[in-house]
Design a protein around this motif. Sequence first.
Motif, PDB file in Angstrom:
ATOM      1  N   LEU A  24       0.859  -1.178   0.000  1.00  7.48           N
ATOM      2  CA  LEU A  24       0.000   0.000   0.000  1.00  7.48           C
ATOM      3  C   LEU A  24       0.899   1.232   0.000  1.00  7.48           C
ATOM      4  O   LEU A  24       2.050   1.155   0.420  1.00  7.48           O
ATOM      5  N   PRO A  25       0.380   2.372  -0.447  1.00  8.45           N
ATOM      6  CA  PRO A  25       1.205   3.576  -0.458  1.00  8.45           C
ATOM      7  C   PRO A  25       1.784   3.864   0.929  1.00  8.45           C
ATOM      8  O   PRO A  25       1.070   3.856   1.932  1.00  8.45           O
ATOM      9  N   SER A  26       3.070   4.100   0.978  1.00  8.34           N
ATOM     10  CA  SER A  26       3.779   4.382   2.222  1.00  8.34           C
ATOM     11  C   SER A  26       4.824   5.443   1.940  1.00  8.34           C
ATOM     12  O   SER A  26       5.417   5.474   0.871  1.00  8.34           O
ATOM     13  N   GLN A  27       5.037   6.294   2.914  1.00  7.97           N
ATOM     14  CA  GLN A  27       6.046   7.330   2.751  1.00  7.97           C
ATOM     15  C   GLN A  27       6.734   7.577   4.081  1.00  7.97           C
ATOM     16  O   GLN A  27       6.151   7.411   5.137  1.00  7.97           O
ATOM     17  N   GLY A  28       7.994   7.947   3.997  1.00 13.13           N
ATOM     18  CA  GLY A  28       8.764   8.305   5.172  1.00 13.13           C
ATOM     19  C   GLY A  28       9.450   9.626   4.904  1.00 13.13           C
ATOM     20  O   GLY A  28      10.063   9.798   3.854  1.00 13.13           O
ATOM     21  N   MET A  29       9.337  10.567   5.841  1.00 17.26           N
ATOM     22  CA  MET A  29       9.931  11.881   5.592  1.00 17.26           C
ATOM     23  C   MET A  29      10.151  12.659   6.868  1.00 17.26           C
ATOM     24  O   MET A  29       9.588  12.355   7.911  1.00 17.26           O
ATOM     25  N   ASP A  30      10.971  13.670   6.740  1.00 19.86           N
ATOM     26  CA  ASP A  30      11.211  14.626   7.804  1.00 19.86           C
ATOM     27  C   ASP A  30       9.958  15.497   7.951  1.00 19.86           C
ATOM     28  O   ASP A  30       9.279  15.789   6.965  1.00 19.86           O
TER      29      ASP A  30
END
Length: 152
Positions: free
Chosen positions: A31-37
């Motif tokens: 599934l759509p996943s994102q990691g960010m500051d």
Amino acid sequence: MKAQRFTSLCTGALIGTAMEMQTKFSETIRLPSQGMDIEVFMHGPYFEVNSNHQQFYIDSNSPMNQRLFNLRDYEEKYVGQVYTISLNKSHDDRELGLELEIDEYKAGLFMIIPFQILAHHIAEMKGNNLGQRIYTDFGLAMKSKTKAGDYA
């Protein structure tokens, strides 16, 4: 189970951990996943959140933690589920406290482990058979070092 998008948010030194969460969740949960500051998140991606999203806040004892917590408290009003992974002791059932006395620069080595375990469990709950190969022609099409069918 109901989440349709996963986001991990951090400050500073843990950007690699957030990005690894993105990779691990995408490849297992699919599934759509994102990691960010958090600074990147606050420049636009926060507009897309809704009650079908799940967010993870990575608390690394950074000097920027108060800003991280302020964002978490704000987002809780709009996001389906909000969790914190912390080096400290847990304060409630939405926080996983690792109880480690290390600085934020070493934290990434330990804080990725919960994401790896979560990805596996969520994928299983969603019925993803991680042992069953998918896109077995990808390595050939991209002339990858991976041999055809040599991965799951």
